[in-house]
Design a protein around this motif. Structure first.
Motif, PDB file in Angstrom:
ATOM      1  N   SER A 239       0.859  -1.175   0.000  1.00 54.72           N
ATOM      2  CA  SER A 239       0.000   0.000   0.000  1.00 54.72           C
ATOM      3  C   SER A 239       0.899   1.229   0.000  1.00 54.72           C
ATOM      4  O   SER A 239       2.051   1.165   0.441  1.00 54.72           O
ATOM      5  N   HIS A 240       0.402   2.367  -0.483  1.00 55.92           N
ATOM      6  CA  HIS A 240       1.217   3.574  -0.500  1.00 55.92           C
ATOM      7  C   HIS A 240       0.387   4.797  -0.133  1.00 55.92           C
ATOM      8  O   HIS A 240      -0.843   4.789  -0.193  1.00 55.92           O
ATOM      9  N   SER A 241       1.111   5.855   0.240  1.00 53.58           N
ATOM     10  CA  SER A 241       0.483   7.099   0.692  1.00 53.58           C
ATOM     11  C   SER A 241       1.175   8.280   0.039  1.00 53.58           C
ATOM     12  O   SER A 241       2.397   8.315  -0.063  1.00 53.58           O
ATOM     13  N   ASP A 242       0.374   9.283  -0.363  1.00 54.55           N
ATOM     14  CA  ASP A 242       0.903  10.509  -0.957  1.00 54.55           C
ATOM     15  C   ASP A 242       0.663  11.732  -0.086  1.00 54.55           C
ATOM     16  O   ASP A 242       0.889  12.864  -0.531  1.00 54.55           O
ATOM     17  N   ASP A 243       0.207  11.530   1.151  1.00 53.57           N
ATOM     18  CA  ASP A 243      -0.120  12.677   2.006  1.00 53.57           C
ATOM     19  C   ASP A 243       0.527  12.575   3.379  1.00 53.57           C
ATOM     20  O   ASP A 243      -0.059  12.934   4.394  1.00 53.57           O
ATOM     21  N   GLY A 244       1.749  12.079   3.401  1.00 46.48           N
ATOM     22  CA  GLY A 244       2.464  12.008   4.673  1.00 46.48           C
ATOM     23  C   GLY A 244       1.950  10.954   5.620  1.00 46.48           C
ATOM     24  O   GLY A 244       2.094  11.086   6.842  1.00 46.48           O
ATOM     25  N   GLY A 245       1.369   9.876   5.082  1.00 47.80           N
ATOM     26  CA  GLY A 245       0.958   8.747   5.904  1.00 47.80           C
ATOM     27  C   GLY A 245      -0.415   8.862   6.510  1.00 47.80           C
ATOM     28  O   GLY A 245      -0.790   8.037   7.349  1.00 47.80           O
ATOM     29  N   THR A 246      -1.212   9.853   6.097  1.00 45.13           N
ATOM     30  CA  THR A 246      -2.557  10.005   6.661  1.00 45.13           C
ATOM     31  C   THR A 246      -3.524   9.006   6.054  1.00 45.13           C
ATOM     32  O   THR A 246      -4.289   8.345   6.759  1.00 45.13           O
ATOM     33  N   THR A 247      -3.514   8.899   4.723  1.00 45.49           N
ATOM     34  CA  THR A 247      -4.371   7.927   4.040  1.00 45.49           C
ATOM     35  C   THR A 247      -3.516   7.011   3.189  1.00 45.49           C
ATOM     36  O   THR A 247      -2.429   7.390   2.732  1.00 45.49           O
ATOM     37  N   TRP A 248      -4.035   5.797   2.952  1.00 45.91           N
ATOM     38  CA  TRP A 248      -3.265   4.768   2.255  1.00 45.91           C
ATOM     39  C   TRP A 248      -4.121   4.131   1.173  1.00 45.91           C
ATOM     40  O   TRP A 248      -5.340   3.984   1.331  1.00 45.91           O
ATOM     41  N   SER A 249      -3.477   3.748   0.085  1.00 47.48           N
ATOM     42  CA  SER A 249      -4.178   3.100  -1.019  1.00 47.48           C
ATOM     43  C   SER A 249      -4.698   1.733  -0.599  1.00 47.48           C
ATOM     44  O   SER A 249      -4.237   1.139   0.390  1.00 47.48           O
ATOM     45  N   THR A 250      -5.653   1.217  -1.373  1.00 46.05           N
ATOM     46  CA  THR A 250      -6.187  -0.115  -1.108  1.00 46.05           C
ATOM     47  C   THR A 250      -5.075  -1.150  -1.249  1.00 46.05           C
ATOM     48  O   THR A 250      -4.407  -1.201  -2.290  1.00 46.05           O
ATOM     49  N   PRO A 251      -4.830  -1.955  -0.236  1.00 49.36           N
ATOM     50  CA  PRO A 251      -3.749  -2.947  -0.327  1.00 49.36           C
ATOM     51  C   PRO A 251      -3.984  -3.930  -1.465  1.00 49.36           C
ATOM     52  O   PRO A 251      -5.118  -4.307  -1.770  1.00 49.36           O
ATOM     53  N   HIS A 252      -2.871  -4.353  -2.099  1.00 47.81           N
ATOM     54  CA  HIS A 252      -2.991  -5.366  -3.134  1.00 47.81           C
ATOM     55  C   HIS A 252      -1.766  -6.279  -3.104  1.00 47.81           C
ATOM     56  O   HIS A 252      -0.693  -5.902  -2.638  1.00 47.81           O
ATOM     57  N   GLU A 253      -1.964  -7.489  -3.591  1.00 48.64           N
ATOM     58  CA  GLU A 253      -0.913  -8.501  -3.596  1.00 48.64           C
ATOM     59  C   GLU A 253       0.104  -8.185  -4.691  1.00 48.64           C
ATOM     60  O   GLU A 253      -0.257  -7.846  -5.811  1.00 48.64           O
ATOM     61  N   ILE A 254       1.403  -8.291  -4.339  1.00 52.62           N
ATOM     62  CA  ILE A 254       2.442  -7.960  -5.317  1.00 52.62           C
ATOM     63  C   ILE A 254       3.432  -9.099  -5.554  1.00 52.62           C
ATOM     64  O   ILE A 254       4.303  -8.978  -6.418  1.00 52.62           O
ATOM     65  N   SER A 255       3.324 -10.200  -4.811  1.00 51.90           N
ATOM     66  CA  SER A 255       4.308 -11.283  -4.948  1.00 51.90           C
ATOM     67  C   SER A 255       4.150 -12.063  -6.243  1.00 51.90           C
ATOM     68  O   SER A 255       5.060 -12.777  -6.663  1.00 51.90           O
ATOM     69  N   GLY A 256       3.003 -11.938  -6.894  1.00 48.19           N
ATOM     70  CA  GLY A 256       2.847 -12.412  -8.260  1.00 48.19           C
ATOM     71  C   GLY A 256       2.853 -13.925  -8.423  1.00 48.19           C
ATOM     72  O   GLY A 256       2.588 -14.682  -7.481  1.00 48.19           O
ATOM     73  N   SER A 257       3.197 -14.347  -9.629  1.00 44.83           N
ATOM     74  CA  SER A 257       3.200 -15.781  -9.943  1.00 44.83           C
ATOM     75  C   SER A 257       4.323 -16.087 -10.922  1.00 44.83           C
ATOM     76  O   SER A 257       4.794 -15.217 -11.651  1.00 44.83           O
ATOM     77  N   SER A 258       4.756 -17.341 -10.900  1.00 45.28           N
ATOM     78  CA  SER A 258       5.767 -17.819 -11.828  1.00 45.28           C
ATOM     79  C   SER A 258       5.669 -19.334 -11.909  1.00 45.28           C
ATOM     80  O   SER A 258       5.889 -20.026 -10.906  1.00 45.28           O
ATOM     81  N   PRO A 259       5.368 -19.887 -13.081  1.00 42.83           N
ATOM     82  CA  PRO A 259       5.266 -21.343 -13.202  1.00 42.83           C
ATOM     83  C   PRO A 259       6.611 -22.046 -13.064  1.00 42.83           C
ATOM     84  O   PRO A 259       6.633 -23.266 -12.835  1.00 42.83           O
ATOM     85  N   THR A 260       7.711 -21.312 -13.165  1.00 42.45           N
ATOM     86  CA  THR A 260       9.032 -21.940 -13.040  1.00 42.45           C
ATOM     87  C   THR A 260       9.646 -21.739 -11.655  1.00 42.45           C
ATOM     88  O   THR A 260      10.430 -22.577 -11.213  1.00 42.45           O
TER      89      THR A 260
END
Length: 533
Positions: A239-260
């Motif tokens: 998640s990230h914030s553009d206002d000094g940590g007051t509000t935060w973006s909707t969390p999302h998964e970033i670890s992804g996928s890899s068949p190998t």
């Protein structure tokens, strides 16, 4: 054994009475992950004097010369230190740690290069919560310090509940702290039908004025999903914030996928890289964000009759965290089910010790040329793939010059014999060389350890022992194992240590130290120490 999360109660002895030091979330015998220390205060119940909005000042720590003990509040343990340096003022630093003398995280703030430190408690969202896994960042654009933490509570039966990720802002450089803002809300307790327990968060801010995302702060963490106490997955979230940590973006998964790279699957779609831990963040000079984490799903790394050797994976984002690359392989670790001895809690440890260890390190980006460095430790040079492993744990560094797509072979940081563990890396902004901080047990693998800093480039490091006295985890006042031959051995001394370069090129180091005698003769306390080089 697979990775899972459960509560394990650590017993300590205080004046002859057995008390619960804290429930430490275990990852299962042989698992490579570390987890964080779910903790309960060892101090008498009650709120610190003056405590409000999750913050209270306690005391001023003064310089001890070459080494400074930052804990000046009480005799109870502190561990898992982190330190960050103000990008606009290298004399201004904020350190933090787990604090077992209170509900909360401990902060240590200096404006004079470590001659004096203001210290106290912070970062709980309400009186029923406790804080853990502290990491702090400066947000230069908004003029705030941001302290990330885990907040959770305990049910009457002792289950850990509502594992939230929170961030507390400070508007005066870390002297006072506001009530934390919630980044992600945990769900349920250990044995609930569904539990999402957030773990091992990290925070970083983009402090490069030329970056298109200047002033954006990023938080990553592991979301442990379980059903009725059974592990399902543990993906990395952001998640990230553009206002000094007051509000935060909707969390999302970033670890992804890899068949190998992710060929073993506990549950869910094939190829998902969602059995992870230990994410850390680096931000390149052009604003590209890199997140490194440990993953245990690569069957190609599992050796015969062994399970869950880990791999380090790296994902990146060039659009401020909106989208993320597929994971790239950075290194394979020798840390599987038969690679380390196990302690009394069935956690990986070092020969002759009981402290839990794991291979996690961190990722760093050069502010000069964007080159990436990643450190970790494992037991490839010890006796491994054995029912009776013997440790010669070593610290390694890998590097990337193509934005994390490919990585060098692991390079040994310290060629000396004996165990080294808990590495932390940073890049000197004045020279482009790196430093790696780590615990060092010495060639004899004796009862004590020191803390060392190796500086230079892979293949050519100069080592300095920064601690001026040895630490003794085999004669511990707290977290005692109570096993034959190692009754007073500590089972826990945190899961990481930390250091950071300032813009002046000085290295600022913090570590968990066990040199100080306690009020029980022959047993040693556990405090946070600082050194500047």
């Amino acid at each position: 054994m697979r990775t899972w999360r459960t509560a394990v109660l650590l017993a300590v002895t205080l004046s002859g009475a057995a008390l619960l030091a804290g429930s430490v979330r275990a990852m299962g015998p042989g698992a490579g992950e570390g987890g964080m220390g779910e903790k309960r205060s060892l101090a008498p119940a009650g709120t610190a004097k003056g405590m409000k909005h999750g913050w209270a000042f306690e005391c001023i720590a003064t310089t001890g010369g070459a080494n400074t003990k930052l804990d000046c509040d009480d005799p109870f343990p502190n561990n898992e230190p982190h330190i960050t340096v103000d990008p606009a003022n290298p004399l201004h630093m904020i350190a933090s740690s787990n604090d077992y003398g209170s509900c909360c995280d401990q902060y240590y703030t200096t404006f004079n290069a470590g001659n004096t430190w203001s210290t106290g408690n912070m970062s709980v969202s309400n009186p029923l919560k406790t804080g853990s896994d502290p990491v702090t960042a400066f947000d230069r654009k908004h003029g705030v310090a941001l302290h990330s933490s885990l907040n959770y509570s305990f049910s009457p039966s002792g289950e850990a509940c509502d594992g939230d990720v929170v961030v507390a802002p400070s508007l005066d450089g870390g002297l006072t702290w506001l009530k934390p803002n919630r980044v992600d809300d945990g769900v349920g307790c250990d044995l609930s039908k569904t539990q999402v327990f957030n773990d091992k968060e990290w925070i970083a801010a983009d402090n490069n004025p030329s970056s298109s995302h200047y002033g954006r702060a990023y938080v990553t963490w592991t979301a442990f999903l379980s059903h009725s106490g059974s592990y399902v997955s543990s993906a990395i979230m952001e998640s990230h914030s553009d206002d000094g940590g007051t509000t935060w973006s909707t969390p999302h998964e970033i670890s992804g996928s890899s068949p190998t790279l992710c060929t073993f699957q506990e549950a869910g779609p094939a190829g998902q890289c969602d059995e992870d831990q230990g994410s850390t963040i680096a931000i390149g000079p052009n604003g590209t964000v890199y997140v490194a984490f440990i993953n245990e799903q690569n069957l190609a790394l599992w050796e015969p009759n062994e399970f869950f050797e880990d791999q380090y994976l790296v994902v990146s984002s060039s659009d401020g965290g909106q989208t993320w690359s597929a994971p790239h392989f950075a290194a394979g670790l020798e840390d599987g089910s038969r690679d380390y001895p196990l302690n009394v809690n069935d956690r990986q440890t070092l020969t002759g010790y009981q402290v839990r260890v794991w291979g996690v390190g961190n990722i760093a980006a050069s502010p000069i040329d964007g080159k990436l460095y990643l450190v970790f430790s494992d037991n490839r040079n010890g006796v491994h793939d054995s029912n009776n492993p013997v440790t010669n744990s070593d610290v390694f560094v890998v590097s990337s010059t193509d934005a994390g797509q490919t990585w060098s072979s692991p390079s040994l940081v310290d060629s000396g014999a004996g165990d080294q563990w808990f590495p932390a890396v940073d890049v000197n902004p004045t020279t482009g060389t790196i430093g790696v901080l780590y615990h060092d047990r010495g060639a004899s693998n004796g009862p004590t350890y020191t803390t060392a800093l190796a500086e230079g480039l892979p293949g050519s490091f100069v080592k300095t022992t920064v601690s001026t006295a040895p630490s003794n985890p085999t004669q511990s006042r707290f977290f005692r194992a109570g096993v034959a031959g190692c009754a007073n051995c500590a089972t826990f001394h945190g899961d990481y240590i930390s250091f950071a370069y300032g813009s002046d090129g000085h290295a600022n180091t913090t570590w968990t130290d066990m040199r100080d005698p306690s009020n029980i003769a022959g047993l040693f306390s556990q405090f946070i120490y600082f050194a500047r080089k």
